[in-house]
Design a protein around this motif. Sequence first.
Motif, short mmCIF file in Angstrom:
data_model
loop_
_atom_site.label_atom_id
_atom_site.label_comp_id
_atom_site.label_asym_id
_atom_site.label_seq_id
_atom_site.Cartn_x
_atom_site.Cartn_y
_atom_site.Cartn_z
N LEU B 51 0.80 -1.23 0.00
CA LEU B 51 0.00 0.00 0.00
C LEU B 51 0.84 1.29 0.00
CD1 LEU B 51 -3.03 0.05 -0.12
CD2 LEU B 51 -3.10 0.13 2.35
N LEU B 52 1.86 1.34 0.82
CA LEU B 52 2.65 2.59 0.94
C LEU B 52 4.03 2.45 0.30
CD1 LEU B 52 1.80 3.90 4.54
CD2 LEU B 52 0.55 4.17 2.40
N ARG B 55 6.59 5.41 -0.33
CA ARG B 55 6.37 6.52 0.60
C ARG B 55 7.42 6.45 1.71
NH1 ARG B 55 1.26 8.73 0.03
NH2 ARG B 55 0.27 7.85 -1.81
N SER B 312 -2.41 4.17 6.70
CA SER B 312 -2.93 4.08 5.33
C SER B 312 -4.11 5.02 5.15
CB SER B 312 -3.29 2.64 4.98
OG SER B 312 -4.15 2.09 5.94
N MET B 313 -4.87 5.25 6.22
CA MET B 313 -5.99 6.19 6.08
C MET B 313 -5.51 7.62 5.91
SD MET B 313 -8.75 4.50 8.73
CE MET B 313 -9.98 5.81 8.62
N LEU B 315 -2.58 8.71 4.84
CA LEU B 315 -1.83 8.93 3.59
C LEU B 315 -2.74 8.79 2.38
CD1 LEU B 315 1.79 7.56 3.69
CD2 LEU B 315 0.96 9.89 3.63
N GLY B 316 -3.88 8.12 2.55
CA GLY B 316 -4.80 7.96 1.43
C GLY B 316 -5.72 9.16 1.25
N ALA B 317 -5.88 9.94 2.31
CA ALA B 317 -6.82 11.06 2.24
C ALA B 317 -6.21 12.23 1.50
CB ALA B 317 -7.22 11.47 3.66
#
Lengths: 166, 323
Positions: B51-52, B55, B312-313, B315-317
């Motif tokens: 996912l990251l 990053r 993950s929340m 960095l996803g926003a």
Amino acid sequence: MTVHSADTVDSWVDAMIDPLDKLLQLAPDAGLIGIRKGGVSIAKRLHERLQPSSPLGELDIAFYRDDFAQIGLHPVVGPSLVPFSVDNKTIILIDDVLASGRTVRAAMNEIFDYGRPARIVLAVLVQRAGHELPIRADIIGTQLDVPPDSYIDFDPATGAVIVGTR
Amino acid sequence: MALAHPQLDSDGQLRHFLDLDGLSREMLTTILDTAEGFAPLGARKVQTVPLLRGRTVANLFFENSTRTRTAFELAAKRLSADVLNIDLVSSSTAKGESLLDTLRVLESLQCDMFIVRHAQSGAARFIARHVAPDITVVNGGDGQHAHPTQGMLDMFTIRRHKGNFESLVVVLIGDIRHSRVARSDLAALRTLGAGEVRVVGPRTLVPAEVESLGARLVPRLDDALVGADVIMGLRLQRERMQGAKVPSSGEFFRHYGLSAERLSLAKPDAIVMHPGPTNRGVEIAADVADSPQSVILEQVTAGLAVRMAVMSMVLGARSGAPL
């Protein structure tokens, strides 16, 4: 908007049974894995009809999607469940609609994090145009030729498939 | 124009993660649900998800904490992020202008996320206000203010064992005054609608304000434990006590230590929690810490899934306009 009735969709599922049955005779321990959410519903129906020896697996590909940087984390429906070892096994990956192929790519990446399967076979209810990756289904219920801007949604609640334009 | 929310973007998505106070029940529930998705990864052959990938997460620890730093580092690595551990403890002027200078340097290294641990309350929020708009800040514990990921891993552990919060009697024991963990737990328990929250501890270590946080002050531990579903011990934070009147370890245990005998006053299926490190024989008897009712090590494991969910929340926003 076009609605393909549950009866029509049943006949598409029927069309998948024969090739899957042949595959299971060659690889009796093959594992079926459905991709959430629509793919799991199709996989459950196929699993009930085929009665393979392996339990049914379910993948939630939210952690493997390639659009995280664009739209963030998708809602996680639930943890992936792969109740068997994928090592050296034939995996039958099942989804409702194959379009771009990005979902299948994500699912394959996830499967390889569980182990190294002998091979992966892709079975989908509906294959349509719009491929963005060199991924095609091995077993399909039907092929629907629809314009690029249209969507195809399988509704697990009613068992129907809806084709429309966004 | 309304004042921008310190933690949410214009779409209501988590932008920074600084404090549980101010987040809705829906948001806390989404964090817990997302963490449930990450929890089973530990049983897989490959425990990381991509996912990251690409990053960079920087651990900015202005205060020593091997456990929390390690937990964040492992969570970031499980998400395939690159991790920088930056030890700022030895930097004597880690405040004011020089703090901002430090931030500018780290921004120039193209970090995506700062995990901030600081002895001063409000430090994470201060940093969140001053970082470049493409950087997200997660509070790893600030002074006596908040430790939101610890609060959420506690809620995750409680929900796994008890299913819901509405019918629960939760008891917090000990040093509430110096505990950012207690503050985050109290905020989360109130938001999630815990049935009854009781607080018990020495007068000098329990601030009167706990009643305004939705908890009931109970003078005697034995009374507080009767009918309890969840018992949360807190570490006696001697390093934060400047001249506060603290009973000796033995006296503390006599009045507020969780012994097996006292535990029997709670419900038979009550769970015993502690954020660690535990002082055996001070806050908790060794046999209680090791008993089947103790979920102290489960809390540590839960911390991994919860931190993966939060990282993950935030960095996803990125869909909304920058603050």
